[in-house]
Scaffold this active site. Structure first.
Site, PDB file in Angstrom:
ATOM      1  N   ARG A   1      -7.325  40.557  34.251  1.00 37.10           N
ATOM      2  CA  ARG A   1      -6.440  40.643  33.073  1.00 37.10           C
ATOM      3  C   ARG A   1      -6.357  42.083  32.555  1.00 37.10           C
ATOM      4  O   ARG A   1      -5.296  42.544  32.155  1.00 37.10           O
ATOM      5  CB  ARG A   1      -6.928  39.692  31.976  1.00 37.10           C
ATOM      6  CG  ARG A   1      -5.922  39.542  30.852  1.00 37.10           C
ATOM      7  CD  ARG A   1      -6.301  38.449  29.879  1.00 37.10           C
ATOM      8  NE  ARG A   1      -7.580  38.716  29.226  1.00 37.10           N
ATOM      9  CZ  ARG A   1      -8.248  37.816  28.508  1.00 37.10           C
ATOM     10  NH1 ARG A   1      -7.758  36.592  28.349  1.00 37.10           N
ATOM     11  NH2 ARG A   1      -9.401  38.129  27.938  1.00 37.10           N
TER      12      ARG A   1
ATOM     13  N   LYS B   1      -3.438  42.245  26.187  1.00 38.33           N
ATOM     14  CA  LYS B   1      -4.440  42.426  25.141  1.00 38.33           C
ATOM     15  C   LYS B   1      -4.292  43.854  24.628  1.00 38.33           C
ATOM     16  O   LYS B   1      -5.156  44.707  24.840  1.00 38.33           O
ATOM     17  CB  LYS B   1      -5.847  42.149  25.685  1.00 38.33           C
ATOM     18  CG  LYS B   1      -6.464  40.899  25.047  1.00 38.33           C
ATOM     19  CD  LYS B   1      -7.798  40.546  25.630  1.00 38.33           C
ATOM     20  CE  LYS B   1      -8.760  40.104  24.525  1.00 38.33           C
ATOM     21  NZ  LYS B   1      -8.433  38.817  23.901  1.00 38.33           N
TER      22      LYS B   1
ATOM     23  N   GLU C   1      -0.214  30.512  18.805  1.00 38.52           N
ATOM     24  CA  GLU C   1      -1.639  30.813  18.907  1.00 38.52           C
ATOM     25  C   GLU C   1      -2.281  30.837  17.532  1.00 38.52           C
ATOM     26  O   GLU C   1      -1.596  30.830  16.523  1.00 38.52           O
ATOM     27  CB  GLU C   1      -1.841  32.215  19.503  1.00 38.52           C
ATOM     28  CG  GLU C   1      -1.428  32.357  20.936  1.00 38.52           C
ATOM     29  CD  GLU C   1      -2.099  33.549  21.599  1.00 38.52           C
ATOM     30  OE1 GLU C   1      -3.335  33.645  21.550  1.00 38.52           O
ATOM     31  OE2 GLU C   1      -1.376  34.380  22.156  1.00 38.52           O
TER      32      GLU C   1
HETATM   33  C1  LIG Z   1      -8.478  37.454  23.706  1.00 37.81           C
HETATM   34  C2  LIG Z   1      -7.459  36.545  23.126  1.00 37.81           C
HETATM   35  C3  LIG Z   1      -7.465  35.164  23.350  1.00 37.81           C
HETATM   36  C4  LIG Z   1      -8.580  34.444  24.063  1.00 37.81           C
HETATM   37  O1  LIG Z   1      -8.790  34.867  25.349  1.00 37.81           O
HETATM   38  P1  LIG Z   1     -10.185  34.578  26.080  1.00 37.81           P
HETATM   39  O2  LIG Z   1     -10.013  35.142  27.417  1.00 37.81           O
HETATM   40  O3  LIG Z   1     -10.369  33.110  26.077  1.00 37.81           O
HETATM   41  O4  LIG Z   1     -11.225  35.257  25.260  1.00 37.81           O
HETATM   42  C5  LIG Z   1      -6.419  34.417  22.848  1.00 37.81           C
HETATM   43  N1  LIG Z   1      -5.417  34.979  22.131  1.00 37.81           N
HETATM   44  C6  LIG Z   1      -5.389  36.297  21.883  1.00 37.81           C
HETATM   45  C7  LIG Z   1      -4.250  36.860  21.115  1.00 37.81           C
HETATM   46  C8  LIG Z   1      -6.411  37.115  22.369  1.00 37.81           C
HETATM   47  O5  LIG Z   1      -6.403  38.411  22.108  1.00 37.81           O
END
Ligand SMILES: *Cc1c(COP(=O)(O)O)cnc(C)c1O
Length: 361
Positions: A95, A205, A241
């Site tokens: 990722r 991210k 989300e």
């Molecule tokens: C990091 C994140 C998640 C969760 O991702 P994981 O890989 O399960 O930690 C979900 N939504 C957002 C916006 C994130 O930044």
């Protein structure tokens, strides 16, 4: 405790220049963990501040001026049988690679990412900086258990005009972390803010995405809620989300639903793992659009998922003054089962049949 910036002494950094990555491990100022624990709060704060200073980094950069940066978050968890193991670090490696590509930076090779995550935890542990397994953690399903939070991130080269980064740094720092949500309730508020737009950076991210999350979350906290929930940017109707977590609904019909991935949803590794676990439990699991109206009428349980959150139950959702309470305000059976399964695998109290854990020490 939640997140804390008691950064452990060993930090990794790599830099891309002349077409290649060069890397080093830095040992920042520290004493032994016992000596640090005995220090006064102000002395310890000074020491910790000095660990967070990198005098050779540019102040004015595309990262500091325009939020051009991306990051990862993963955990090394103390194991029931001793040692530390990281949950699915290969998924974070890929990722991170895609995030950097998405921001048009030279991507960081996945193998380097894995090595850096494992090696920082190992080196910090060698200096005594790591949490030890505590069997009491099982009492609340590891919700208040400690772990090592691993935070890889990028920083750009110096620059003042809006631009992209061609010579980024990649850092990996470790900090101790315990439970993420610290509110005394598990209520969520639907925000009118928009986290991510089609063709935008919501699937990355990217640091810049989290300003809106922080605003919406603080508005929810100030209004007495634990978490905020975002709707889609176009129709203001479909669930997307939580503040920085994915979201699941267990419907009265027995179907588990989470919004389908697209360019506005962050592809969570916890999310993917929960979908796999639910399939294994023969639960009908759908990745599809789910409207706020459907949730208010049909949801029996709700929880948010992420590395920091694990699978944290949400007991109610409030939308424009209307409140839907799930499972009479108690943690639902399904949510509790999923949470216990994932935490059990992570802390080594359940067998890791899927090979999700990477042993560090
Ligand atoms: C990091 C994140 C998640 C969760 O991702 P994981 O890989 O399960 O930690 C979900 N939504 C957002 C916006 C994130 O930044």
């Amino acid at each position: 405790m939640g997140f804390s910036l008691n950064t452990y002494p060993i930090t990794y950094r790599a830099n891309f220049s002349d077409g290649k990555w060069s890397s080093e491990y830095l040992e920042k100022p520290h004493k032994t963990p016992e000596e640090e624990a005995a220090m006064s709060d102000s002395d310890l704060a000074k020491l910790q501040d000095s660990r967070n200073c990198y005098d050779d980094m540019p102040l004015v950069s595309y990262s500091s001026q325009y939020g051009l940066s991306c990051f990862e978050g993963l955990k090394a968890l103390p194991q029931k049988d001793g040692g530390l193991a990281i949950f699915r670090p290969d998924k974070n490696a890929s990722r991170f690679y895609r995030s950097m590509e998405g921001l048009c930076m030279p991507p960081f090779p996945e193998q380097y990412f894995l090595e850096a995550c494992i090696e920082t935890v190992k080196r910090n542990a060698r200096l005594g900086f790591y949490p030890h397994y505590n069997s009491d953690w099982k009492k609340d399903s590891f919700m208040t258990a400690d772990s090592v939070y691993i935070r890889p991130f990028t920083m750009s080269e110096g620059g003042v005009g809006v631009n992209l980064s061609s010579k980024p740094w990649v850092y990996v720092i470790n900090t101790p972390v315990s439970s993420y949500f610290s509110s005394d309730n598990s209520d969520a508020l639907v925000s009118d803010r928009v986290r991510a737009t089609p063709n935008g950076t919501g699937w990355i991210k990217a640091a810049s995405n989290y300003v809106i999350s922080a605003l919406a979350k603080s508005e929810a906290l100030n209004a007495g809620y634990m978490e905020c929930v975002f709707l889609d940017a176009v129709h203001h109707k479909y669930i997307e989300e939580g503040s920085s977590c994915n979201i699941f609904f267990y419907l009265k019909s027995g179907e588990l639903v989470t919004p389908e991935l697209g360019d506005t949803i962050l592809p969570g590794i916890t999310r993917a793992s929960i979908i796999e676990l639910a399939h294994d439990k023969d639960i009908k699991t759908s990745e599809r659009q789910i409207s706020i109206d459907e949730v208010m009428e049909e949801a029996k349980e709700c929880f948010v998922s992420g590395t920091a959150a694990g699978a944290t139950p949400i007991t109610s959702l409030t939308y424009h003054g209307k409140k839907a309470v799930f499972n009479n305000g108690d943690v639902g059976e399904f949510s509790a089962d999923i949470r216990d399964t994932i935490k059990g695998i992570q802390y080594g109290t359940l067998p890791d049949t899927k090979g999700w854990m990477t042993k560090v020490i």
